[in-house]
Motif scaffolding. Structure first.
Motif, PDB file in Angstrom:
ATOM      1  N   UNK A 285       0.822  -1.205   0.000  1.00 21.08           N
ATOM      2  CA  UNK A 285       0.000   0.000   0.000  1.00 21.08           C
ATOM      3  C   UNK A 285       0.861   1.262   0.000  1.00 21.08           C
ATOM      4  N   UNK A 286       1.956   1.240   0.744  1.00 24.38           N
ATOM      5  CA  UNK A 286       2.871   2.393   0.761  1.00 24.38           C
ATOM      6  C   UNK A 286       3.493   2.588  -0.619  1.00 24.38           C
ATOM      7  N   UNK A 287       3.931   1.493  -1.222  1.00 24.90           N
ATOM      8  CA  UNK A 287       4.529   1.566  -2.560  1.00 24.90           C
ATOM      9  C   UNK A 287       3.521   2.096  -3.584  1.00 24.90           C
ATOM     10  N   UNK A 288       2.315   1.536  -3.559  1.00 21.97           N
ATOM     11  CA  UNK A 288       1.280   1.990  -4.488  1.00 21.97           C
ATOM     12  C   UNK A 288       0.861   3.438  -4.205  1.00 21.97           C
ATOM     13  N   UNK A 289       0.900   3.825  -2.938  1.00 20.18           N
ATOM     14  CA  UNK A 289       0.622   5.209  -2.589  1.00 20.18           C
ATOM     15  C   UNK A 289       1.653   6.160  -3.169  1.00 20.18           C
ATOM     16  N   UNK A 290       2.911   5.754  -3.127  1.00 16.10           N
ATOM     17  CA  UNK A 290       3.984   6.560  -3.728  1.00 16.10           C
ATOM     18  C   UNK A 290       3.772   6.652  -5.237  1.00 16.10           C
ATOM     19  N   UNK A 291       3.397   5.542  -5.859  1.00 17.35           N
ATOM     20  CA  UNK A 291       3.133   5.549  -7.305  1.00 17.35           C
ATOM     21  C   UNK A 291       1.972   6.482  -7.643  1.00 17.35           C
ATOM     22  N   UNK A 292       0.932   6.480  -6.803  1.00 10.82           N
ATOM     23  CA  UNK A 292      -0.218   7.358  -7.006  1.00 10.82           C
ATOM     24  C   UNK A 292       0.200   8.827  -6.923  1.00 10.82           C
ATOM     25  N   UNK A 293       1.004   9.141  -5.915  1.00  9.98           N
ATOM     26  CA  UNK A 293       1.474  10.517  -5.745  1.00  9.98           C
ATOM     27  C   UNK A 293       2.329  10.934  -6.942  1.00  9.98           C
ATOM     28  N   UNK A 294       3.218  10.053  -7.396  1.00  8.06           N
ATOM     29  CA  UNK A 294       4.052  10.357  -8.568  1.00  8.06           C
ATOM     30  C   UNK A 294       3.194  10.608  -9.814  1.00  8.06           C
ATOM     31  N   UNK A 295       2.202   9.738 -10.012  1.00 14.09           N
ATOM     32  CA  UNK A 295       1.317   9.870 -11.163  1.00 14.09           C
ATOM     33  C   UNK A 295       0.575  11.205 -11.124  1.00 14.09           C
ATOM     34  N   UNK A 296       0.005  11.519  -9.963  1.00  8.92           N
ATOM     35  CA  UNK A 296      -0.734  12.780  -9.848  1.00  8.92           C
ATOM     36  C   UNK A 296       0.182  13.986  -9.985  1.00  8.92           C
ATOM     37  N   UNK A 297       1.408  13.853  -9.549  1.00 17.51           N
ATOM     38  CA  UNK A 297       2.368  14.946  -9.722  1.00 17.51           C
ATOM     39  C   UNK A 297       2.657  15.164 -11.209  1.00 17.51           C
ATOM     40  N   UNK A 298       2.853  14.057 -11.932  1.00 20.76           N
ATOM     41  CA  UNK A 298       3.159  14.145 -13.367  1.00 20.76           C
ATOM     42  C   UNK A 298       1.975  14.695 -14.164  1.00 20.76           C
ATOM     43  N   UNK A 299       0.752  14.317 -13.787  1.00 20.72           N
ATOM     44  CA  UNK A 299      -0.410  14.772 -14.555  1.00 20.72           C
ATOM     45  C   UNK A 299      -0.808  16.207 -14.213  1.00 20.72           C
ATOM     46  N   UNK A 300      -0.417  16.665 -13.024  1.00 22.24           N
ATOM     47  CA  UNK A 300      -0.713  18.039 -12.641  1.00 22.24           C
ATOM     48  C   UNK A 300      -2.179  18.310 -12.343  1.00 22.24           C
ATOM     49  N   UNK A 301      -2.946  17.264 -12.060  1.00 27.61           N
ATOM     50  CA  UNK A 301      -4.372  17.452 -11.767  1.00 27.61           C
ATOM     51  C   UNK A 301      -4.557  18.185 -10.445  1.00 27.61           C
ATOM     52  N   UNK A 302      -5.611  18.996 -10.394  1.00 25.64           N
ATOM     53  CA  UNK A 302      -5.923  19.728  -9.169  1.00 25.64           C
ATOM     54  C   UNK A 302      -7.376  19.471  -8.782  1.00 25.64           C
TER      55      UNK A 302
END
Length: 183
Positions: free
Chosen positions: A106-123
């Motif tokens: 879950x921690x690993x997937x959470x980091x992946x989620x944060x990275x993805x959202x950072x790259x997409x720039x969604x707000x």
């Protein structure tokens, strides 16, 4: 070593409890103010609903992490305690290792989620906060929960099997309550 682990665990517990209180209080006050604004002044705070939701989600995840410190999560202690002492210890360690693996994932997937959202720039719609900031709570709380389960595993390994079998969830909860960790 055991004392150092417990000291770090106590600090994390204090941080979690403080954050839970702040987040729950903020969300409750904000929701109340918004209801008063809507029904008394006929004007609601546009972003209040979204922020209240995020505050409660953050509070819940910090609470779940804290729950691992005080052993508040569901377990089948009665069944495990009925086993012979050494088997009881082995099954307890195995179950905690499974939980540890799950939390690491879950921690690993959470980091992946944060990275993805950072790259997409969604707000977010109302607050215009980047989603990566909102979702940062997932890896943070899963890492702290992982730490807590790790500390519990070390504690179980260092506890003799006969002692572990005597320890029950009720005894542990009473001890945590005396220490002021739960109320």
């Amino acid at each position: 070593m055991r004392e150092t682990l417990e000291k770090i665990d106590r600090v994390l517990g204090a941080v979690d409890k403080t954050l839970m209180v702040i987040l729950a209080s903020s969300a409750t006050i904000l929701a109340f103010v918004n209801v008063v604004a809507r029904y008394v002044f006929n004007a609601s705070i546009v972003w209040a609903g979204e922020l209240t939701t995020y505050l409660f989600i953050w509070m819940t995840l910090f609470g779940a992490s804290y729950g691992f410190e005080v052993d508040m999560h569901m377990s089948f202690n009665a069944l495990v305690k009925a086993l012979p002492a050494k088997l009881c210890k082995a099954v307890t360690i195995l179950s905690r290792l499974i939980v540890l693996f799950f939390l690491v994932m879950l921690a690993y997937l959470g980091v992946q989620l944060v990275k993805f959202d950072y790259m997409t720039g969604q707000v977010s719609i109302d607050l215009q906060i980047p989603f990566w900031i909102i979702y940062l709570v997932v890896p943070i709380t899963m890492i702290t929960a992982t730490w807590r389960v790790f500390v519990k595993i070390v504690d179980i390994i260092l506890t003799p099997a006969s002692e572990l079998k005597k320890m029950g969830i009720d005894a542990e909860l009473e001890e945590k309550e005396k220490e002021g960790l739960i109320e």
